[in-house]
Design a protein around this motif. Structure first.
Motif, PDB file in Angstrom:
ATOM      1  N   LYS A 227      -6.350   6.843  -0.607  1.00  0.00           N
ATOM      2  CA  LYS A 227      -6.861   7.066  -1.918  1.00  0.00           C
ATOM      3  C   LYS A 227      -8.005   6.290  -2.300  1.00  0.00           C
ATOM      4  O   LYS A 227      -8.916   6.750  -2.827  1.00  0.00           O
TER       5      LYS A 227
ATOM      6  N   SER B  93      -4.889   1.755  -7.120  1.00  0.00           N
ATOM      7  CA  SER B  93      -3.878   2.277  -6.285  1.00  0.00           C
ATOM      8  C   SER B  93      -2.560   1.410  -6.361  1.00  0.00           C
ATOM      9  O   SER B  93      -1.510   2.118  -6.294  1.00  0.00           O
TER      10      SER B  93
ATOM     11  N   SER C  36       3.449   2.298  -0.373  1.00  0.00           N
ATOM     12  CA  SER C  36       2.246   2.799  -1.099  1.00  0.00           C
ATOM     13  C   SER C  36       1.515   1.437  -1.328  1.00  0.00           C
ATOM     14  O   SER C  36       0.174   1.403  -1.554  1.00  0.00           O
TER      15      SER C  36
ATOM     16  N   SER D  26      -1.228  10.575   8.731  1.00  0.00           N
ATOM     17  CA  SER D  26      -0.251  11.078   7.672  1.00  0.00           C
ATOM     18  C   SER D  26       0.402  12.635   8.182  1.00  0.00           C
ATOM     19  O   SER D  26       1.402  12.788   8.087  1.00  0.00           O
TER      20      SER D  26
ATOM     21  N   GLN E  34       5.440   3.925  -8.517  1.00  0.00           N
ATOM     22  CA  GLN E  34       6.165   4.804  -7.629  1.00  0.00           C
ATOM     23  C   GLN E  34       7.418   3.961  -7.294  1.00  0.00           C
ATOM     24  O   GLN E  34       8.303   4.624  -6.884  1.00  0.00           O
TER      25      GLN E  34
ATOM     26  N   SER F 191       4.051   6.869   3.706  1.00  0.00           N
ATOM     27  CA  SER F 191       3.321   6.485   2.402  1.00  0.00           C
ATOM     28  C   SER F 191       2.156   5.304   2.526  1.00  0.00           C
ATOM     29  O   SER F 191       1.439   5.494   1.728  1.00  0.00           O
TER      30      SER F 191
ATOM     31  N   GLN G  44      -0.475   2.385  -9.315  1.00  0.00           N
ATOM     32  CA  GLN G  44       0.168   3.565  -9.267  1.00  0.00           C
ATOM     33  C   GLN G  44       1.121   3.456  -8.286  1.00  0.00           C
ATOM     34  O   GLN G  44       2.410   3.853  -8.514  1.00  0.00           O
ATOM     35  N   SER G  45       0.810   2.470  -7.000  1.00  0.00           N
ATOM     36  CA  SER G  45       2.200   2.402  -6.104  1.00  0.00           C
ATOM     37  C   SER G  45       3.309   1.607  -6.921  1.00  0.00           C
ATOM     38  O   SER G  45       4.400   1.970  -6.554  1.00  0.00           O
TER      39      SER G  45
ATOM     40  N   GLY H  80      -2.150   0.942  -0.313  1.00  0.00           N
ATOM     41  CA  GLY H  80      -3.246   0.995  -1.300  1.00  0.00           C
ATOM     42  C   GLY H  80      -4.206  -0.375  -1.191  1.00  0.00           C
ATOM     43  O   GLY H  80      -5.285  -0.317  -1.144  1.00  0.00           O
TER      44      GLY H  80
ATOM     45  N   GLU I 285      -1.190   6.557   0.955  1.00  0.00           N
ATOM     46  CA  GLU I 285      -1.738   5.976  -0.009  1.00  0.00           C
ATOM     47  C   GLU I 285      -3.338   4.920   0.351  1.00  0.00           C
ATOM     48  O   GLU I 285      -4.189   4.921  -0.552  1.00  0.00           O
TER      49      GLU I 285
END
Length: 404
Positions: A124, A352, A66, A93, A359, A117, A355-356, A70, A121
């Motif tokens: 986004k 992003s 991700s 995806s 994760q 991923s 956020q990744s 991102g 991602e």
């Protein structure tokens, strides 16, 4: 009274552009199939019979892919435009989700999850940029709220159905996810117009725009750190909490799906009206702080002595959802308002990435804490972390906060 309620809903949904509504339809369809990821840790432990540590590794690798996705998605959006990036990412995806359900080798899954991923991602930043491009500045927060409404209606439906499918056969989750992702990509081709790229010619000083590079924007970087900490809490609620409900509280998959689906249903019913009524009563940062406090209260429900597991689980979801409705729309608005028309993709990418990174950290750290010290220690840690996020937002925007 009823007329006032109806009028409040009417005003909340009025004034948004046609493209904003069409984009929300696409997101609704996309999220109706978003059921494999919330159940991925359960798939690894229950269907493949791997340990919770292995499940944490898979989700961590999802985060690693991700981060790359991102960053790439944001930069490609600024170069190619948000429309082609969204289409390509959704279709690829979808194909990879179908493939994921067919692979049984754990090593193969580890490799595939990184690639999957990446494309999930990369979508986004392009999508976030599209929301900003289709919206007027005055409607930006409501446009993001509408986008989240569509996401959460889809999420509510998807997770509820996902719980039923998981109880039947986990492989069905990946097939449904794949087909719906591809369908969402095709809907963008059919419904949404090609957007004009912003020309950089004639803007000799474009490179001098404040915050042109998000990583050179000191306030924004500090903001991303706090967001990352909040997203760690967010991710663990939807990744490890379902495993806890299943293993420790003995709640069935179907009920877990309904509990997770409550999140989307509550947001669908109340978020747009909430955003409309909050208006300009307080600075946006106030709601970010309040949202993270509700997150702390939600995790506190998981350490309450178990009397009625389903009731406590529902209370945790409701409290966290309230916090999410307060925090996330204003976080998204701040990201786009900080960017210029030339670098929305890069700012979206930086958001992003935060956020990744969460994760990556959340499943590995959460799984480790749960495995070595127990779930209660994990929940107490998340209560403390949530309050720390509230303090972080409070300090970050201290000059803008009006508490009275």
């Amino acid at each position: 009274m009823l007329n006032k309620i109806i009028e409040s809903y009417r005003v909340s949904f009025s004034g948004l552009s046609r493209e904003t509504w069409l984009l929300s339809v696409v997101i609704l369809v996309n999220r109706c199939g978003y059921m494999a990821v919330p159940f991925m840790s359960m798939y690894i432990t229950q269907s493949l019979h791997r340990s919770i540590a292995d499940a944490g590794l898979i989700i961590t690798l999802f985060g690693a892919g991700s981060v790359l996705g991102g960053m790439a998605g944001g930069y490609l959006t600024d170069i190619w435009g948000f429309r082609p990036v969204q289409i390509v990412c959704l279709v690829i995806s979808g194909l990879l989700f179908v493939l994921f359900g067919m692979v049984t080798s754990f090593t193969g899954l580890c490799i595939l999850i990184v690639v999957l991923s990446f494309f999930v991602e990369a979508f986004k930043p392009a999508n976030s940029t599209a929301v900003a491009a289709y919206s007027s500045p005055g409607n930006l927060t409501r446009s993001y709220a509408l986008n989240r409404l569509a996401m959460n209606i889809g999420f509510g439906f998807g997770t509820s159905v996902g719980g039923i499918l998981a109880a039947i056969n986990y492989s069905l989750l990946f097939w449904v996810d794949g087909v719906v992702y591809i369908l969402a990509g095709l809907l963008i081709v059919l419904l949404l117009p090609k957007a004009k790229m912003v020309s950089r010619s004639g803007h000799a000083h474009a490179a001098e725009i404040v915050g042109q590079s998000p990583w050179k924007d000191a306030l924004f970087v500090r903001f991303l750190v706090v967001v990352m900490l909040y997203m760690i809490c967010f991710i663990l609620l939807f990744r490890l909490v379902p495993v806890y409900w299943k293993e420790e509280m003995h709640i069935g998959e179907s009920t877990i799906g309904i509990l997770l689906g409550m999140n989307g249903i509550i947001i669908a019913l109340f978020e747009m009206v909430l955003i409309q009524n909050l208006g300009n009563r307080r600075p946006d940062s106030y709601y970010m702080v309040a949202g993270t406090v509700f997150s702390a209260l939600a995790f506190s429900m998981l350490v309450v002595p178990v009397i009625a597991p389903v009731i406590l689980a529902a209370a945790a979801v409701i409290l966290f959802t309230i916090g999410e409705m307060l925090a996330l729309p204003y976080i998204s608005t701040f990201v786009m308002s900080r960017a210029s028309e030339f670098n929305r993709g890069k700012y979206s990418a930086a958001y992003s990435v935060s956020q990744s990174v969460a994760q990556i950290i959340a499943p590995a750290a959460g799984g480790y804490i749960a495995a070595h010290w127990g779930y209660n220690v994990l929940w107490v840690t998340l209560v403390i972390l949530s309050f720390s996020c509230a303090l972080g937002f409070r300090m970050l925007f201290q000059g803008k906060m009006r508490l009275g």
